[in-house]
Scaffold this motif. Structure first.
Motif, mmCIF file in Angstrom:
data_model
loop_
_atom_site.group_PDB
_atom_site.id
_atom_site.type_symbol
_atom_site.label_atom_id
_atom_site.label_comp_id
_atom_site.label_asym_id
_atom_site.label_seq_id
_atom_site.Cartn_x
_atom_site.Cartn_y
_atom_site.Cartn_z
ATOM 1 N N GLN A 80 0.836 -1.210 0.000
ATOM 2 C CA GLN A 80 0.000 0.000 0.000
ATOM 3 C C GLN A 80 0.871 1.260 0.000
ATOM 4 O OE1 GLN A 80 -3.218 -0.913 -1.068
ATOM 5 N NE2 GLN A 80 -3.573 0.962 0.055
ATOM 6 N N GLN A 81 1.926 1.241 0.803
ATOM 7 C CA GLN A 81 2.827 2.396 0.854
ATOM 8 C C GLN A 81 3.497 2.612 -0.501
ATOM 9 O OE1 GLN A 81 5.421 1.343 4.098
ATOM 10 N NE2 GLN A 81 4.131 2.350 5.625
ATOM 11 N N LEU A 82 3.931 1.531 -1.147
ATOM 12 C CA LEU A 82 4.550 1.648 -2.464
ATOM 13 C C LEU A 82 3.555 2.220 -3.470
ATOM 14 C CD1 LEU A 82 6.859 1.177 -4.466
ATOM 15 C CD2 LEU A 82 5.999 -1.171 -4.748
ATOM 16 N N ALA A 83 2.322 1.722 -3.455
ATOM 17 C CA ALA A 83 1.306 2.215 -4.383
ATOM 18 C C ALA A 83 1.045 3.705 -4.150
ATOM 19 C CB ALA A 83 0.011 1.412 -4.226
ATOM 20 N N GLU A 84 0.980 4.113 -2.888
ATOM 21 C CA GLU A 84 0.769 5.530 -2.585
ATOM 22 C C GLU A 84 1.949 6.376 -3.042
ATOM 23 O OE1 GLU A 84 -0.199 5.939 1.569
ATOM 24 O OE2 GLU A 84 -1.894 4.541 1.396
ATOM 25 N N ALA A 85 3.170 5.882 -2.799
ATOM 26 C CA ALA A 85 4.361 6.628 -3.212
ATOM 27 C C ALA A 85 4.414 6.751 -4.738
ATOM 28 C CB ALA A 85 5.622 5.927 -2.695
ATOM 29 N N GLN A 86 4.061 5.675 -5.454
ATOM 30 C CA GLN A 86 4.059 5.737 -6.909
ATOM 31 C C GLN A 86 3.006 6.725 -7.408
ATOM 32 O OE1 GLN A 86 3.687 1.772 -8.526
ATOM 33 N NE2 GLN A 86 5.855 1.337 -8.224
ATOM 34 N N ALA A 87 1.844 6.731 -6.765
ATOM 35 C CA ALA A 87 0.788 7.658 -7.188
ATOM 36 C C ALA A 87 1.211 9.105 -6.952
ATOM 37 C CB ALA A 87 -0.515 7.348 -6.450
ATOM 38 N N VAL A 88 1.824 9.372 -5.817
ATOM 39 C CA VAL A 88 2.264 10.739 -5.504
ATOM 40 C C VAL A 88 3.365 11.177 -6.464
ATOM 41 C CG1 VAL A 88 3.470 12.129 -3.760
ATOM 42 C CG2 VAL A 88 1.572 10.668 -3.080
ATOM 43 N N GLY A 89 4.295 10.280 -6.759
ATOM 44 C CA GLY A 89 5.425 10.629 -7.622
ATOM 45 C C GLY A 89 5.172 10.416 -9.100
ATOM 46 N N HIS A 90 4.005 9.917 -9.453
ATOM 47 C CA HIS A 90 3.693 9.599 -10.861
ATOM 48 C C HIS A 90 4.767 8.691 -11.456
ATOM 49 C CE1 HIS A 90 0.396 12.367 -10.679
ATOM 50 N NE2 HIS A 90 1.205 13.342 -10.324
ATOM 51 N N ILE A 91 5.088 7.642 -10.691
ATOM 52 C CA ILE A 91 6.084 6.667 -11.108
ATOM 53 C C ILE A 91 5.420 5.295 -11.084
ATOM 54 C CG2 ILE A 91 8.259 5.530 -10.511
ATOM 55 C CD1 ILE A 91 9.042 8.125 -9.070
ATOM 56 N N GLY A 92 5.524 4.591 -12.184
ATOM 57 C CA GLY A 92 4.982 3.238 -12.240
ATOM 58 C C GLY A 92 6.092 2.217 -12.214
ATOM 59 N N SER A 93 5.727 0.974 -11.962
ATOM 60 C CA SER A 93 6.726 -0.098 -11.983
ATOM 61 C C SER A 93 6.143 -1.294 -12.719
ATOM 62 C CB SER A 93 7.148 -0.485 -10.569
ATOM 63 O OG SER A 93 6.044 -0.975 -9.835
ATOM 64 N N TRP A 94 7.041 -2.136 -13.194
ATOM 65 C CA TRP A 94 6.628 -3.311 -13.936
ATOM 66 C C TRP A 94 7.675 -4.395 -13.756
ATOM 67 C CZ3 TRP A 94 10.272 -4.585 -17.599
ATOM 68 C CH2 TRP A 94 11.153 -3.571 -17.977
ATOM 69 N N GLU A 95 7.282 -5.618 -14.049
ATOM 70 C CA GLU A 95 8.213 -6.735 -14.040
ATOM 71 C C GLU A 95 7.818 -7.664 -15.180
ATOM 72 O OE1 GLU A 95 9.401 -10.483 -11.251
ATOM 73 O OE2 GLU A 95 9.168 -8.552 -10.278
ATOM 74 N N TRP A 96 8.799 -8.009 -15.999
ATOM 75 C CA TRP A 96 8.569 -8.847 -17.174
ATOM 76 C C TRP A 96 9.215 -10.208 -16.951
ATOM 77 C CZ3 TRP A 96 11.609 -8.052 -22.341
ATOM 78 C CH2 TRP A 96 11.153 -8.953 -23.308
ATOM 79 N N ASP A 97 8.410 -11.255 -16.890
ATOM 80 C CA ASP A 97 8.911 -12.631 -16.873
ATOM 81 C C ASP A 97 9.152 -12.990 -18.330
ATOM 82 O OD1 ASP A 97 9.155 -15.430 -17.039
ATOM 83 O OD2 ASP A 97 7.833 -15.752 -15.331
ATOM 84 N N ILE A 98 10.417 -13.032 -18.720
ATOM 85 C CA ILE A 98 10.775 -13.152 -20.135
ATOM 86 C C ILE A 98 10.310 -14.482 -20.722
ATOM 87 C CG2 ILE A 98 12.717 -13.228 -21.752
ATOM 88 C CD1 ILE A 98 14.149 -11.253 -19.780
ATOM 89 N N ALA A 99 10.529 -15.591 -20.021
ATOM 90 C CA ALA A 99 10.174 -16.906 -20.561
ATOM 91 C C ALA A 99 8.667 -17.040 -20.758
ATOM 92 C CB ALA A 99 10.679 -18.012 -19.633
#
Length: 186
Positions: A80-99
């Motif tokens: 929840q804290q990460l989601a709030e920090a991303q929303a405040v900073g307008h920063i998103g994150s992603w993870e790609w499982d290549i296989a």
């Protein structure tokens, strides 16, 4: 059976025989009961360490369950804290499982790209499809070079949102390798 025709000695002998059978039966019953009681006592003594081990296992299980609940609660709070920090900073994150070619996007990344979490299934190709055609080759080349060289990358590019607005984003990524050195996640 001890009265009737026959001599007194015969009746006494029959009474002695009967009493002997009763005594022998009583002794056998006493031996069986004693043997059963000894076996039961030995079984209880043998089960004492098992009962103690079961008690310790139950305590350990309860402790582990408590720790799992505590850790799950803490992880949910951190998420929840990460989601709030991303929303405040307008920063998103992603993870790609290549296989598996599956990509997990944060809620904020969906918002930045103008996609709906339930309707847009992120894949690498799906990500490229959100870029203007003239940006796709350069972004793909940057990602492919990072993949080959096992180095982090950064690229600025435009995003064409479904509402036809265009915005600029800065994308950063790094490669995670398995034990053999093969890229598995970005």
């Amino acid at each position: 059976p001890f009265s009737g025709p026959g001599s007194v000695n015969h009746h006494l002998w029959m009474l002695d025989f009967f009493l002997g059978v009763v005594a022998l039966t009583a002794l056998m019953l006493a031996a069986i009961v004693t043997e059963r009681n000894v076996a039961q006592q030995r079984r209880e003594e043998a089960n004492e360490p098992l009962a103690e081990a079961n008690r310790r296992l139950a305590e350990a299980n309860a402790t582990l369950e408590t720790r799992v609940v505590e850790r799950t609660t803490a992880l949910e709070a951190e998420r929840q804290q990460l989601a709030e920090a991303q929303a405040v900073g307008h920063i998103g994150s992603w993870e790609w499982d290549i296989a598996a070619d599956t990509v997990v996007w944060s809620d904020e990344l969906h918002r930045l790209f103008g996609t709906e979490k339930g309707t847009f299934l992120p894949t690498y190709q799906g990500y490229l499809d959100l870029l203007p055609p003239e940006d796709r080759a350069a972004v793909d080349a940057c990602v492919q070079q990072a993949y080959r060289d096992h180095r982090p990358y950064q690229v600025d590019h435009r995003v064409e949102r479904p509402d036809w607005t265009v915005c600029w984003v800065r994308v950063r990524g790094k490669i995670s390798l398995d034990q053999s050195g093969k890229p598995v996640r970005m």
